[in-house]
Design an enzyme around this catalytic site. Structure first.
Site, short mmCIF file in Angstrom:
data_model
loop_
_atom_site.label_atom_id
_atom_site.label_comp_id
_atom_site.label_asym_id
_atom_site.label_seq_id
_atom_site.Cartn_x
_atom_site.Cartn_y
_atom_site.Cartn_z
N GLY A 95 -12.87 -4.06 0.30
CA GLY A 95 -14.25 -3.60 0.43
C GLY A 95 -14.62 -2.58 -0.64
O GLY A 95 -15.71 -2.63 -1.21
N GLY B 107 -9.64 -9.21 -0.58
CA GLY B 107 -8.45 -9.52 0.20
C GLY B 107 -7.93 -10.93 -0.01
O GLY B 107 -6.75 -11.15 -0.32
N LYS C 284 -19.32 -16.76 1.51
CA LYS C 284 -20.76 -16.61 1.68
C LYS C 284 -21.46 -15.82 0.60
O LYS C 284 -20.95 -14.81 0.12
CB LYS C 284 -21.03 -15.90 3.01
CG LYS C 284 -20.66 -16.73 4.22
CD LYS C 284 -20.92 -15.93 5.46
CE LYS C 284 -20.66 -16.75 6.72
NZ LYS C 284 -20.79 -15.91 7.90
N ARG D 251 0.82 -1.22 0.00
CA ARG D 251 0.00 0.00 0.00
C ARG D 251 0.85 1.26 0.00
O ARG D 251 0.46 2.28 -0.58
CB ARG D 251 -0.94 -0.01 1.20
CG ARG D 251 -2.08 -0.98 0.97
CD ARG D 251 -3.09 -0.90 2.07
NE ARG D 251 -4.33 -1.52 1.62
CZ ARG D 251 -5.29 -1.91 2.43
NH1 ARG D 251 -5.17 -1.75 3.73
NH2 ARG D 251 -6.39 -2.44 1.95
P1 ADP Z 1 -12.34 -12.15 -0.63
O1 ADP Z 1 -11.59 -11.74 0.61
O2 ADP Z 1 -11.41 -12.36 -1.80
O3 ADP Z 1 -13.49 -11.25 -0.94
P2 ADP Z 1 -13.96 -14.04 0.84
O4 ADP Z 1 -13.51 -13.42 2.12
O5 ADP Z 1 -15.35 -13.87 0.42
O6 ADP Z 1 -12.96 -13.61 -0.36
O7 ADP Z 1 -13.74 -15.61 0.91
C1 ADP Z 1 -12.57 -16.21 1.31
C2 ADP Z 1 -12.82 -17.33 2.28
O8 ADP Z 1 -13.75 -18.25 1.75
C3 ADP Z 1 -11.56 -18.09 2.55
O9 ADP Z 1 -11.25 -17.97 3.92
C4 ADP Z 1 -11.92 -19.54 2.19
O10 ADP Z 1 -11.38 -20.48 3.08
C5 ADP Z 1 -13.42 -19.51 2.27
N1 ADP Z 1 -14.01 -20.60 1.47
C6 ADP Z 1 -13.89 -20.80 0.15
N2 ADP Z 1 -14.51 -21.93 -0.21
C7 ADP Z 1 -15.04 -22.46 0.89
C8 ADP Z 1 -15.80 -23.66 1.15
N3 ADP Z 1 -16.14 -24.50 0.19
N4 ADP Z 1 -16.17 -23.89 2.42
C9 ADP Z 1 -15.82 -23.04 3.41
N5 ADP Z 1 -15.11 -21.90 3.23
C10 ADP Z 1 -14.72 -21.62 1.98
MG MG Z 2 -12.01 -12.05 2.68
#
Ligand code: ADP
Ligand code: MG
Length: 407
Positions: A381, A358, A198, A37
């Site tokens: 975000g 992230g 989620k 950053r």
């Molecule tokens: P980002 O930070 O890129 O927006 P998220 O925070 O939404 O991504 O998602 C990342 C998390 O999702 C990781 O910690 C990963 O372990 C979890 N994840 C991915 N697939 C699964 C799954 N099938 N079951 C449980 N957790 C999952």
């Molecule tokens: Mg995340």
């Protein structure tokens, strides 16, 4: 509407307040573990220095909640910035007040001052008018280069723009260009790859892209909820039972616009989220046949090999790719293959590629393909809210014509 940039104004000799995002990760000893950053703001800082501006840098750091706390001081950040720039950076003990004003009055063209953490004042997060005015009184021009904080309406990210001519820094410009080229004017086919934990975290992104992309490629925990919405038993997989309607709504919207939604055709399952736990690959049965995708006691933790191949082919046929959210629990190597396969496919594709989020950035780093991606967003975000199609206060305030209530 167009973003105003530093090239639209004359900065020589002017006091320029630059909001940067120096909210870097640190270890328990307060040492910076990743200075991405800080480096991301260097082009803007160097440009202003070369143009003979007086450069006043401001950032938030952590969550001190309106109080000056030692662990959230920007001392180490200032030292690292100085090392990177190869020039001195004067670090202040506060971000407003007489000492700061006196120091700024002494600045010469090309000098750099780093103000103390703006969140030491409660007025920052409240976007307090008085505090915004105090900040504005330090400078002649406002440059916002803090894309990572652009979704916040705070005094130093938005409020201050009411009182100074406000323009975007180079990082802000690059982020807005890259993300707009995906959301507003994508070259087609446009493939959006969405995963992560989620549906509830990403519903806005899903809904917006269901109307904009040509193909939605779904994986990760989120895909479990979509499979469940089709009626499959998912064992003890992460499923949001209370979001099935939302998943169906996204699929309906996509189908009414001719957008195809790809779901996993096979899954890597295990009984525990653990390196070395027994795992196997199961096929997702054709719909209308057996309704069990994941047996009882097991959970889906990654997309399977057939899904990887299918997703990689789809990605390679795209002209634009946006990716957010890992395809599985990629932090555990045993369940990282799907995520790494998607990262590699995006890297190999000739499509314009943009990655945000992230964990998604961590995944791109783990795959070693950061340099093959056209744009890796610095804002988690903020990039998601942008892709949701929301107006970000830190960007909206740079769109208006240059005006100043003080002048
Ligand atoms: P980002 O930070 O890129 O927006 P998220 O925070 O939404 O991504 O998602 C990342 C998390 O999702 C990781 O910690 C990963 O372990 C979890 N994840 C991915 N697939 C699964 C799954 N099938 N079951 C449980 N957790 C999952
Ligand atoms: Mg995340």
């Amino acid at each position: 509407m167009k973003l105003r940039t530093m090239r639209d104004i004359d900065v020589r000799g002017r006091r320029v307040f630059v909001r940067v995002d120096f909210n870097v990760p640190v270890d328990s000893g307060g040492n910076i573990t990743d200075d991405t950053r800080i480096r991301a703001a260097v082009p803007t800082i160097n440009y202003l220095v070369q143009k003979g501006a007086r450069v006043i840098l401001a950032s938030h750091f952590g969550r001190p909640k309106g109080k000056p706390l030692a662990e959230f001081r920007l001392g180490k950040v200032g030292e690292r910035l100085s090392e990177i720039l190869g020039r001195s950076v004067k670090k202040m003990d506060d971000c407003i007040g007489d000492a700061v004003k006196n120091e700024i009055a002494e600045m010469k063209e090309g000098d750099i001052v780093l103000l103390e953490n703006v969140r030491f004042h409660a007025g920052e997060e409240k976007n307090d008018e008085g505090f915004a005015k105090e900040l504005a009184s330090l400078a002649d021009i406002y440059v916002n280069d803090a894309f990572g904080a652009a979704h916040r309406a705070h005094a130093s990210t938005a409020g201050i723009a009411e009182y100074l001519p406000a323009v975007a820094g180079f990082l802000m410009e690059r982020e807005v260009e890259a993300l707009s080229s995906v959301v507003e004017t994508p070259e087609r086919p446009f493939v959006a790859v969405l995963g992560g934990a989620k549906v509830s975290d990403k519903i806005g992104v899903l809904e917006n892209l269901a109307g904009k992309a040509d193909v939605l490629v779904l994986g990760g925990g989120m895909a479990n909820t979509f499979l469940r919405a089709h009626g499959y038993e998912m064992g003890k997989s992460l499923v949001e039972e209370d979001r099935l309607d939302e998943a169906r709504r996204v699929m309906d919207k996509a189908s009414s616009r001719g957008v195809s939604v790809l779901l996993p055709v096979d899954l890597v399952i295990a009984e525990r989220v653990e390196e070395g736990a027994p795992k196997k690959v199961v096929e997702v049965p054709v719909r209308g046949q057996r309704a069990t995708a994941v047996p009882e006691g097991w959970m889906a933790l990654d997309i399977g090999p057939a899904t990887r191949t299918k997703y990689a082919e789809t990605i390679k046929s795209a002209r634009t790719v946006f990716w957010n959210g890992p395809m599985g629990v990629f932090e555990v190597d045993a369940f990282a293959e799907g995520t790494l396969a998607v990262a590699k496919a995006i890297a190999e594709s000739s499509a314009k590629s943009v990655v945000g989020g992230g964990d998604s950035i961590a995944a791109v780093e783990k795959a070693g393909v950061v340099h093959e991606i056209d744009h890796v967003s610095t804002g988690g975000g903020a990039s998601l809210e942008f892709v949701e199609g929301r107006e970000l206060p830190g960007i909206a305030c740079l769109m208006e014509p240059i005006t100043s209530k003080n002048s």
